[in-house]
Design a protein around this motif. Structure first.
Motif, PDB file in Angstrom:
ATOM      1  N   ALA A 163     -34.801  14.337  17.501  1.00 41.49           N
ATOM      2  CA  ALA A 163     -34.431  15.051  19.404  1.00 41.49           C
ATOM      3  C   ALA A 163     -32.768  14.320  19.448  1.00 41.49           C
ATOM      4  N   ARG A 164     -32.073  13.946  18.169  1.00 39.68           N
ATOM      5  CA  ARG A 164     -31.142  12.694  19.093  1.00 39.68           C
ATOM      6  C   ARG A 164     -30.123  14.086  19.128  1.00 39.68           C
ATOM      7  N   GLN A 165     -29.967  15.187  17.134  1.00 38.08           N
ATOM      8  CA  GLN A 165     -29.411  15.904  16.757  1.00 38.08           C
ATOM      9  C   GLN A 165     -29.350  17.421  17.278  1.00 38.08           C
ATOM     10  N   ILE A 166     -30.535  17.701  17.964  1.00 39.89           N
ATOM     11  CA  ILE A 166     -30.467  19.333  19.091  1.00 39.89           C
ATOM     12  C   ILE A 166     -30.250  18.306  19.879  1.00 39.89           C
ATOM     13  N   HIS A 167     -30.263  17.607  20.608  1.00 40.45           N
ATOM     14  CA  HIS A 167     -29.661  17.692  22.443  1.00 40.45           C
ATOM     15  C   HIS A 167     -27.682  17.704  22.221  1.00 40.45           C
ATOM     16  N   GLY A 168     -27.976  18.170  23.014  1.00 41.03           N
ATOM     17  CA  GLY A 168     -26.309  18.766  23.108  1.00 41.03           C
ATOM     18  C   GLY A 168     -25.793  19.620  22.481  1.00 41.03           C
ATOM     19  N   LYS A 169     -26.325  20.554  21.420  1.00 38.17           N
ATOM     20  CA  LYS A 169     -25.793  21.732  20.919  1.00 38.17           C
ATOM     21  C   LYS A 169     -26.267  22.808  21.858  1.00 38.17           C
ATOM     22  N   HIS A 170     -25.325  23.257  21.350  1.00 39.55           N
ATOM     23  CA  HIS A 170     -25.397  24.734  22.534  1.00 39.55           C
ATOM     24  C   HIS A 170     -25.689  25.865  22.233  1.00 39.55           C
TER      25      HIS A 170
END
Length: 91
Positions: A60-67
């Motif tokens: 979740a932290r890796q995906i969060h904030g990706k555009h």
């Protein structure tokens, strides 16, 4: 374990979202379901192929904030599972 991804741009099709998440998550993405694609309320749920609980939080932290579609995604892992809670001992 499931991952929920929100803040999906209205310009993204169901296929766009599915391909993006499958590419980003690789072998961890067991099943991707996209709901309300093309609407402001669009979100996706991803069934993760992971047996260790903390893996969902890391993903979740890796995906969060990706555009995707010009908008930053919001991602969170399910904190609940189908397993019964551990027994609590009396103090």
């Amino acid at each position: 374990m499931n991952l929920t991804v929100r803040n999906i741009a209205e310009s993204c099709s169901e296929q766009d979202v599915r391909e993006f998440l499958t590419r980003e998550l690789g072998h961890y993405a067991k099943h991707v379901e996209v709901v309300d694609a093309g609407k402001p309320s669009a979100y996706a749920t991803v069934e993760l192929e992971a047996s260790v609980p903390y893996v969902g939080d890391v993903i979740a932290r890796q995906i969060h904030g990706k555009h995707l579609g010009g908008q930053p995604l919001e991602a969170s892992a399910d904190l609940f599972s189908d397993e019964p809670p551990p027994e609590q001992r009396a103090p």
